[in-house]
Design an enzyme around this catalytic site. Sequence first.
Site, PDB file in Angstrom:
ATOM      1  N   CYS A 188       0.814  -1.449   0.066  1.00  0.00           N
ATOM      2  CA  CYS A 188      -0.323  -0.380  -0.131  1.00  0.00           C
ATOM      3  C   CYS A 188       0.345   1.315   0.471  1.00  0.00           C
ATOM      4  CB  CYS A 188      -0.883  -0.306   0.957  1.00  0.00           C
ATOM      5  SG  CYS A 188      -0.390  -0.660   2.521  1.00  0.00           S
ATOM      6  N   HIS A 228      -2.610   6.248   3.995  1.00  0.00           N
ATOM      7  CA  HIS A 228      -1.150   6.346   4.632  1.00  0.00           C
ATOM      8  C   HIS A 228      -0.244   8.123   4.107  1.00  0.00           C
ATOM      9  CE1 HIS A 228      -0.888   2.143   5.547  1.00  0.00           C
ATOM     10  NE2 HIS A 228      -0.611   1.920   5.350  1.00  0.00           N
TER      11      HIS A 228
END
Lengths: 353, 353, 353, 353
Positions: free
Chosen positions: A152, A245
Amino acid sequence: MEINHNKIKVAVLGATGMVGQRFIQLLENHPWFEVAALAGSSRSAGKKYKDACRWYLEGDMPAAVADMQVLPAVPPMPVQLVFSALPADVAADIEVEFAQAGYTVCSNSSAHRYDEDVPILIPEINADHLDLLELQKSHRDWPGRIVTSPNCTTTGAVFPLKVLEELFGVEKVILVSMQAVSGAGYPGLPYLSIIDNVIPLIGGEEKKLELEPRLLLGKMNGGQRISAPMIISAQSNRVAVSDGHTICLSVKLAKPTDIDEVKEALKNYPWPEDIKELPSAPVQPMIVREEEDRPQPRLDRSAGDGMSISIGRLRPCPILDLRLVSVVHNTLRGAASGSLLNAELLKARGYLD
Amino acid sequence: MEINHNKIKVAVLGATGMVGQRFIQLLENHPWFEVAALAGSSRSAGKKYKDACRWYLEGDMPAAVADMQVLPAVPPMPVQLVFSALPADVAADIEVEFAQAGYTVCSNSSAHRYDEDVPILIPEINADHLDLLELQKSHRDWPGRIVTSPNCTTTGAVFPLKVLEELFGVEKVILVSMQAVSGAGYPGLPYLSIIDNVIPLIGGEEKKLELEPRLLLGKMNGGQRISAPMIISAQSNRVAVSDGHTICLSVKLAKPTDIDEVKEALKNYPWPEDIKELPSAPVQPMIVREEEDRPQPRLDRSAGDGMSISIGRLRPCPILDLRLVSVVHNTLRGAASGSLLNAELLKARGYLD
Amino acid sequence: MEINHNKIKVAVLGATGMVGQRFIQLLENHPWFEVAALAGSSRSAGKKYKDACRWYLEGDMPAAVADMQVLPAVPPMPVQLVFSALPADVAADIEVEFAQAGYTVCSNSSAHRYDEDVPILIPEINADHLDLLELQKSHRDWPGRIVTSPNCTTTGAVFPLKVLEELFGVEKVILVSMQAVSGAGYPGLPYLSIIDNVIPLIGGEEKKLELEPRLLLGKMNGGQRISAPMIISAQSNRVAVSDGHTICLSVKLAKPTDIDEVKEALKNYPWPEDIKELPSAPVQPMIVREEEDRPQPRLDRSAGDGMSISIGRLRPCPILDLRLVSVVHNTLRGAASGSLLNAELLKARGYLD
Amino acid sequence: MEINHNKIKVAVLGATGMVGQRFIQLLENHPWFEVAALAGSSRSAGKKYKDACRWYLEGDMPAAVADMQVLPAVPPMPVQLVFSALPADVAADIEVEFAQAGYTVCSNSSAHRYDEDVPILIPEINADHLDLLELQKSHRDWPGRIVTSPNCTTTGAVFPLKVLEELFGVEKVILVSMQAVSGAGYPGLPYLSIIDNVIPLIGGEEKKLELEPRLLLGKMNGGQRISAPMIISAQSNRVAVSDGHTICLSVKLAKPTDIDEVKEALKNYPWPEDIKELPSAPVQPMIVREEEDRPQPRLDRSAGDGMSISIGRLRPCPILDLRLVSVVHNTLRGAASGSLLNAELLKARGYLD
């Protein structure tokens, strides 16, 4: 559940976990695909999905899957394509079994991500790496195929790096990530561990981040992938964020470039038009924010239904050449939605005919 | 309030704010100093402290100050030393007025921090910079003096950099900070802005971080301070932590050094013994954590009563030479306690006789 | 570890869990007691404590216990008193074994909390219930004894109820709790479950809260405990707080009483002086806050080193008679410190001679 | 901005605040209404909306309003209906001015909420209270009208109370709320005040909660509203939740009723069909959750696009008759969406013809 005979039947392996649930949620009304099988661990197999699974996501479990029986994660299954949300250790063998049995596997696990004949794929970045499937076929001699999606955080970093590499060349990248808790799955981190805290370690993550962008940005040559030669230094941190993130990047380019030229390049990069027509693709693969305090995970993670990368704070770096910040929705673009887009690309390119 | 005639009387300027309250809390039972005056803005002046101040800290307001009248922040005051927790814009003039009136000013503001004749001081790092007070006296021709303490994030970074600079030389530093909300004072950030979020900007912070370590690690030469020649690149982020800044550092050394040698150096550095005897000094100015997931702000910020810097995750960097993580308690070592330690050093060195 | 021969040797059962760690932390420099044995599950037994235990609390593990070997939780042990931080299911038998083997057991578990011959004890509330130990001796015919401490939320509620019951009589109590995550131990709740959330269920909690205050406020009669006749309705919620339970109470008194009279009674209640002399007892067992927005868990949980209950917002109730709010530190007064105070009472009353 | 001449033009007063932004977001593609004017305080008036407003919500500011000029909040405006998201103190006069100038005002403020001739309205609960507009017309002699929506917590409580009152009669209600931070607007609470905390006070809230359900559930009689005679006791708490209020209720019914009968009544209540056809109305005004740990704000606040109330944990109460928990999305159903639904009802009933 009523089966639509025009849609491609798919299975979700690891269906009860957090990424598995995201797959099911995303596939609920998908125009091309339809969930026809769910598989889980021996603890879940045999139960109805609604009994095997504690639903973690907002909204209710899709009614169409609630009464489906969870199967063991072994072929055969009445499907054509398999999404793998399995943990890496069990994924290693199971994904091979499905490929050997003729299935197309779109994997979110890292088990085969670094195999030299397995594409680690983001459609907007390296669709040409699908040519590795030829190599895979000749190496493995199996009727199916495995395609993987990257980590990710890699996904959040590689969009701006793609543009920089292509237009200016990238020599060095120092990246520091501040990663959301959902990246650790469910139950993941205890509240008492991460509230009011930062944890400066995510096991195994830094090695992935130092390798994967080089694979994704590699060049195809004679049917093989040549890794991009850039050097990457990564530091990963866990922060008290649910999804999204955030990545701080410092980048050294191969040739001296004015910061404004870089900014224009990032804003105007011609992302491939054919990818934008895939059902899960965002209109804008990468959004360049102008506000000086953006991107932020809470405000930007859901851009483009969680499929757009948001970048900002582009400015010179007194040591390397430039600095910027990137935000990616880790469980959508960085996990389930990313694999789904890969599957859509495979369909569009005729691999599922 | 009973006045102890053996203690040095001190005043707190900006007494109602978050750093001001910390000063008061820390001074409650101080062996050398005693609060004899509190000053605030025109909105507070004239009120009793308990009526002017909403107490933010755990525990109750010290009884001794509750009924003290808040004064305007102008000399004279019945004290010898003044702690300044004023905002930088008003601190600029007020601190000068107090120095001109003969007071010793220990400032936590940035107003005079970069003046070439004002020490930016951490006793364990650069006590020899007190020699700048000679230069200050000759430049300014005032009977008092101003000593400042650095930015809170600088403080966390400069402890390991001190050791590295002294033993191996530091050429380049890339640092990324994840800073606590208390660094913005009170009320500071709205809950709705920072919960479940990272904000990749702290206004003006990065310039401070790129300059201050160079001043702190500068060498005295002929009564003047020569900045350390290292280059620093800083990226500052706000995270959902109450207290405790976390800093990821990548460092290029002047000479090739084995990582184990660096680690031993960091663990065994001989911090000055005379500083450890000051009342607010910690036994261990810097703690090297061995666990691979430490330091963490919630677990490590309070080490040494918030005065010990904790570092860890020392490892090589594939681009520069090494990487590490540092945690500092931003409102204690990085603010009020830091200034208090400076005052203690001044007393120990005879500046308050 | 150096053993002090003047202190009473104690063991901690369940030493690796969150409450076990609190016991160890609290006993580190205790004037009367000294940890001489640690016991854990079969997974921990045989290991050094530092290897068996992930330390969750701020600060480091006390050096004195780090190298102690974890024992299985069975007698004999070289101690006189045993603190039990065991889960209720295993505590049921183990605590009996220790009592049969002659040990004094101070338990934090609910296993024997509701036995008619076992005191559920808070020294300031019902020290006279120690007389139940006579009944226990005659019933059980064992040389040791078991004393329990109540549920953490009960503890927060029962301090004001004690005063109200004694002075005005309490007929009905409706209480709604907002409980901290640490009450579920470690790892306890996943971050993803409780962040930005309230969970309106804590399994089994409400039954405890509807019974325990009646036991604690019961009267001794002929060596037996007669439960207080009040009726209690409890609703328990989990909120995103680390430590400190908040409880909203509505109370119907037995006789009509002016709210100011109630307030004076709560402020001036003569808590027993002999208890205040115990080492872990707070100066103020219950603090009545005057500010209209207090008590708050973050500001008030640590009052009296986590041993003082804080109440406030006393006001009439349009349905019952009065409303108020109480805050208790759930892992200190409501758990380990509470049991420790019980042990101190036993010592003071000669049960450990 | 292109104006659609078939839609009803509306204005938003208080357009830059949190509720004002929600109105704008909700109206972006509304089938009946179209934003034609935005008004703000003197600080904002004259600026472009994008310059006057810091956008707090996920996603970007709708492009159609970005360049609209913010007007002062005074008539006339080129609209037919006005949504008021003004603070109560300034709303009092301004809403009257608009009604006197002939506008229909749908207010989210409490300024006129308790006037005897102003409906406090939730379409599914008391659409018949629109008859108060006759009384309003005769009292005030103005060509416009004012309709208000209730407090957000009231909204969450009144849905189950509506069913209980109608079928069984409600005599007493004790409610304890755990309210989200967004209820305080933006900036609202500082992070440092509410993180890891509960604040047991929301100024003025409890009085509203003890009155408003009685108005909403009142009966129309001869053109006047007779308040429901139930007694309510409310305790309000602020918790660390972004959106979604949770309410614990204890209820005394007028006649003895089996809990299963109550549950069936709550599940099967025939909410008015004509309301469900309004554009912003949810399919299910109230959802009865069967899981024992639901409703939870994070999981249930967005049900029905934030318009469905979720209830659960129905069980007997040992003091009153029954207990249950309710969750409401405070800034959608409890604020902007609620007022919008009121406006849709006015349109459907011909008040805007």
